[in-house]
Motif scaffolding. Structure first.
Motif, short mmCIF file in Angstrom:
data_model
loop_
_atom_site.label_atom_id
_atom_site.label_comp_id
_atom_site.label_asym_id
_atom_site.label_seq_id
_atom_site.Cartn_x
_atom_site.Cartn_y
_atom_site.Cartn_z
N GLY A 101 50.15 16.86 -15.87
CA GLY A 101 48.62 17.17 -15.34
C GLY A 101 48.91 17.83 -14.11
O GLY A 101 49.97 17.89 -13.43
N SER A 102 47.88 18.23 -13.52
CA SER A 102 47.63 18.68 -12.08
C SER A 102 48.30 17.43 -11.40
O SER A 102 48.15 16.29 -11.69
N GLU A 103 48.57 17.95 -10.05
CA GLU A 103 49.42 16.84 -9.33
C GLU A 103 48.24 15.81 -9.11
O GLU A 103 48.74 14.30 -9.29
N LEU A 106 48.77 13.12 -12.05
CA LEU A 106 49.99 12.83 -12.84
C LEU A 106 50.13 11.27 -13.12
O LEU A 106 50.65 11.05 -14.05
N LYS A 107 49.48 10.51 -12.04
CA LYS A 107 49.74 9.17 -12.22
C LYS A 107 48.73 8.55 -13.17
O LYS A 107 49.02 7.49 -13.84
N ASP B 148 33.56 21.70 -11.95
CA ASP B 148 32.61 20.72 -12.02
C ASP B 148 32.80 19.81 -13.19
O ASP B 148 32.49 18.75 -13.30
N PHE B 149 33.21 20.42 -14.47
CA PHE B 149 33.02 19.76 -15.74
C PHE B 149 34.49 19.46 -16.48
O PHE B 149 34.58 18.75 -17.21
N ASP B 150 35.35 20.41 -16.27
CA ASP B 150 36.52 20.38 -16.84
C ASP B 150 37.90 19.85 -15.96
O ASP B 150 38.62 19.15 -16.63
N TYR B 151 37.91 20.64 -14.79
CA TYR B 151 39.12 19.97 -13.89
C TYR B 151 39.16 18.40 -14.03
O TYR B 151 39.90 17.61 -13.86
N PRO B 152 37.91 17.86 -13.41
CA PRO B 152 37.82 16.36 -12.84
C PRO B 152 38.15 15.50 -14.13
O PRO B 152 38.42 14.19 -13.72
N VAL B 153 38.08 15.85 -15.40
CA VAL B 153 38.57 14.82 -16.33
C VAL B 153 40.10 14.87 -16.68
O VAL B 153 40.75 14.10 -17.43
N GLY B 154 40.72 15.84 -15.88
CA GLY B 154 42.39 15.75 -15.93
C GLY B 154 42.62 17.18 -16.83
O GLY B 154 43.70 17.14 -17.25
N GLY B 155 41.66 18.07 -16.93
CA GLY B 155 41.88 19.31 -17.37
C GLY B 155 42.90 20.07 -16.53
O GLY B 155 42.93 20.27 -15.36
N PHE B 156 43.90 20.52 -17.28
CA PHE B 156 44.77 21.75 -16.70
C PHE B 156 45.29 22.61 -18.00
O PHE B 156 44.77 22.30 -19.05
N TYR B 157 45.67 24.00 -17.28
CA TYR B 157 45.90 24.81 -18.37
C TYR B 157 46.88 24.62 -19.49
O TYR B 157 46.22 25.03 -20.68
N GLU B 211 61.06 18.86 -23.38
CA GLU B 211 60.12 17.80 -22.79
C GLU B 211 58.68 18.25 -23.14
O GLU B 211 58.14 19.30 -23.06
N MET B 212 57.96 17.26 -23.73
CA MET B 212 56.65 17.40 -23.96
C MET B 212 55.70 17.64 -22.75
O MET B 212 55.82 16.72 -22.11
N VAL B 213 54.88 18.56 -22.92
CA VAL B 213 54.03 18.75 -21.76
C VAL B 213 52.43 18.22 -22.07
O VAL B 213 52.05 17.33 -21.70
N ALA B 214 51.99 18.91 -23.21
CA ALA B 214 50.81 18.61 -23.67
C ALA B 214 50.97 18.83 -25.26
O ALA B 214 50.97 20.02 -25.68
N TRP B 215 50.76 17.86 -26.12
CA TRP B 215 50.90 18.18 -27.22
C TRP B 215 50.20 19.08 -28.09
O TRP B 215 48.81 19.13 -27.87
#
Lengths: 197, 446
Positions: A101-103, A106-107, B148-157, B211-215
């Protein structure tokens, strides 16, 4: 003294021979920390709603298109939307299992992300799925019924708010003390997640 | 929808690409751009002083393409790249639109020439992603999603694209092996491209076991972070005359015959469930039960394709286009983009790659293909193998397309393995995060 300077000059001259090509690139590190002062602005009622254990969406007053992740203005007709309650349970529309995930996250890996669909709502909601063994995640998760869970850490503050029968859809009705309290709660969208129903 | 038109003919005549690599510590970003513009000018057989003189004399200007101020840690980087190349005091502006930054930049250069404002426009782009470590870099890119809505739950590309293709698999039966075939193809093509960052011979198994990044996306389904720069020269007829008058030599002229651009909402969760945006040869009953675009398709890509095909008068891309360079930040998005571009019906992207249609005919990929080379996609190796220095990427794709149509792949790559014989018409496609901005540009040999 003069000899040392002459020696240094000779070194520098030899380094610069043929332009700067004799010098290896100088790599350096520096940090850049920033404290931003952000506002949820017109979306604030959504976050206040989380403190009350409610998932709030919006509906267009003109065309009635509905948003499970709130939008104040309708993307179809540009009209104004009003706040409505989203059901506490829905179905998994899609998912992924994040091993990275983003840095900042990651934890927390591995974690499950889902988009949730709700009966009667035209758009979806992005959230974490908890209470499922990541090793068992697969396409069969799609369609699974899930229900909203709210961060219990918000509960004490939440009781305080409930006692005062605060209208969480109208933040302007709050007293200065109540507004201060809500600010201190630092409510984030991650204070909400879903678990299998 | 009426067909759009360019005000006057626009030509693409030269380009340059710096070596794409993990880290270019030997050059600052401006000097990296200079490396690519020097190549662009050398290809015209002009000394750079003469070229700058032409720009100053004959309505010359530039466009700067870069995505993130976070990576450069330098605001106004565009003007620094402008001045290091000797382009001051010519007209210029920065262009930014996420992953599509380069594609948008190219089209803005086209429009400035088409309008008559410029006769020569240099579109240059760069990114210096090595300035931060990989997962901080992922964080910067994630900030190009709703914070506000996507990044804070652990969203990444990678997570967003994984969710999109998971739904694609559910709706259409697309398989991880079909996705892996895209990775094998693009890495194998890049084997013959000296500018590419990753030149590898892989098997489907190598892709799946990485290596799996995001299934279901593994490291080899996903492009890497890069440093790099690219430059394109777009001109009017008067611009061409001026270059020839100055003793320049044009290695092959490409006329821009179609440009199109579409957008979609930043949050995937907001993508509507409506009707399919149809291409002229498609019928509504092809998609009776399909909720569109949902999260499985890129409506912006479809809108961009429809516009560009309309302008170019293309009604059968499989027959009328000779190759495509498209934005394969993920193997999944290459498959989804086949569908947006109408190379096959929505839902058939997995089967399209399996048929071999998007592979090169003369290259051995290690598995049999039924219909190889019908319409090669990413003959250069694409983003997955070449790298994705965001602001340079869309321009890099344009340059590789130019060289294909010019027939100068051997001159530039040192080998003609990737040269598509008699390539006349090419399409290049640029795409920003989860399909928020998409551009499609079509060029034809003059």
């Amino acid at each position: 003294m003069g000899d040392i300077l002459a020696e240094d000059k000779k070194k520098l001259d030899s380094l610069l021979k043929g332009g700067s090509s004799g010098i290896e690139p100088l790599v350096f590190e520096q940090s850049y920390d920033i404290e931003y002062v952000m506002s949820h602005g017109q979306d604030s009622p959504f976050f206040v709603g989380l403190a009350f254990g409610k998932l709030l969406g919006t509906r267009c007053k003109a065309c009635h298109y509905s948003y499970a992740t709130p939008k104040s203005f309708c993307v179809n007709c540009g009209g104004r939307c009003s706040w409505v309650e989203v059901p506490g349970s829905g179905k998994i529309h899609t998912f992924t299992l994040c091993h990275f995930g983003s840095e900042a996250f990651l934890k927390e890996t591995p974690y499950l992300l889902i988009l949730v669909e709700f009966e009667g709502f035209n758009t979806l909601f992005l959230s974490r799925l908890k209470g499922v063994d990541p090793a068992t995640a697969g396409l069969k998760l799609i369609g699974t019924k899930v229900e909203a869970k709210f961060n219990p850490a918000l509960k004490d503050k939440l009781d305080f708010m409930r006692k005062r029968k605060i209208d969480y859809k109208r933040t302007e009705s709050l007293s200065p003390e109540e507004k201060e309290l809500i600010k201190k709660m630092e409510i984030k969208v991650s204070d909400l997640w879903f678990e299998p129903a | 929808m009426g067909n759009r038109a360019l005000g006057r003919p626009v030509y693409f005549i030269s380009g340059g690409v710096s070596q794409f690599t993990k880290a270019r510590q030997d050059l600052t970003f401006g000097a990296m751009v200079k490396e690519s513009t020097d190549q662009m000018v050398e290809d015209l057989n002009l000394p750079c002083g003469k070229f700058i003189e032409i720009l100053r004399k004959k309505n010359g200007g530039t466009k700067a393409s870069y995505f993130s101020d976070h990576y450069t840690r330098q605001l106004m980087a565009g003007i620094m790249a402008q001045d290091i190349q000797g382009f001051c005091p010519l007209s210029s502006n920065r262009v930014e639109g996420g992953g599509a930054t380069g594609g948008i930049c190219f089209q803005e250069a086209v429009k400035d020439v088409a309008s008559g404002y410029l006769d020569l426009c240099v579109a240059f782009g760069f990114e210096t992603m090595s300035h931060v470590r990989t997962w901080k870099g992922n964080e910067f890119i994630a900030l190009a999603s709703d914070t506000d809505f996507d990044y804070p739950v652990g969203g990444f590309y990678s997570g967003y694209y994984a969710m999109m293709v998971t739904r694609h698999m559910y709706e259409f039966g697309t398989t991880v092996e079909q996705m892996a075939m895209v990775s094998v193809k693009n890495h194998r093509n890049a084997f013959f491209n000296p500018y590419a960052q990753k030149r590898e011979k892989l098997t489907i198994d190598d892709v799946r076991k990485s290596e799996m990044v995001a299934w279901p996306l593994t490291r080899r389904d996903i492009c890497v972070m890069s440093d790099g720069a690219a430059s394109c020269l777009v001109v009017s007829e008067e611009g061409i005359e001026e270059i020839l008058k100055a003793g320049g030599n044009i290695g092959g002229t490409v006329k821009i015959i179609g440009i199109g651009r579409g957008t979609d909402m930043m949050r995937m969760a907001d993508r509507p469930h409506g009707e399919v945006v149809l291409l002229p040869w498609e019928k509504e009953d092809h998609y009776r039960d399909l909720k569109y675009p949902g999260v499985h398709s890129f409506r912006a890509g479809r809108v961009a394709a429809r516009e560009a095909y309309g302008m170019a008068g293309i009604t059968d891309p499989l027959e009328e286009i000779d190759f495509i360079e498209l934005h394969d930040a993920y193997t999944s998005s290459e498959i989804q983009t086949y569908e947006d571009l109408g190379l096959c019906k929505y839902g058939d992207g997995g089967r399209f790659v399996e048929s071999g249609a998007s592979f090169l005919k003369n290259i051995d990929y290690g598995f049999p293909l039924t219909r190889p080379g019908k319409l090669p996609v990413n003959p250069s190796g694409g983003l997955i193998a070449c790298g994705h220095p965001v602001g340079a990427t869309g321009l890099m794709q344009a340059v590789f397309s130019l060289w294909q149509i010019q027939g100068t792949i051997k001159k530039h790559f040192g080998t003609d393995d990737l040269q598509i014989p008699e390539a006349k018409t090419g399409l290049w496609h640029s795409h920003a995060g989860t399909g928020t901005y998409v551009t499609v540009t079509i060029g034809e040999k003059v």
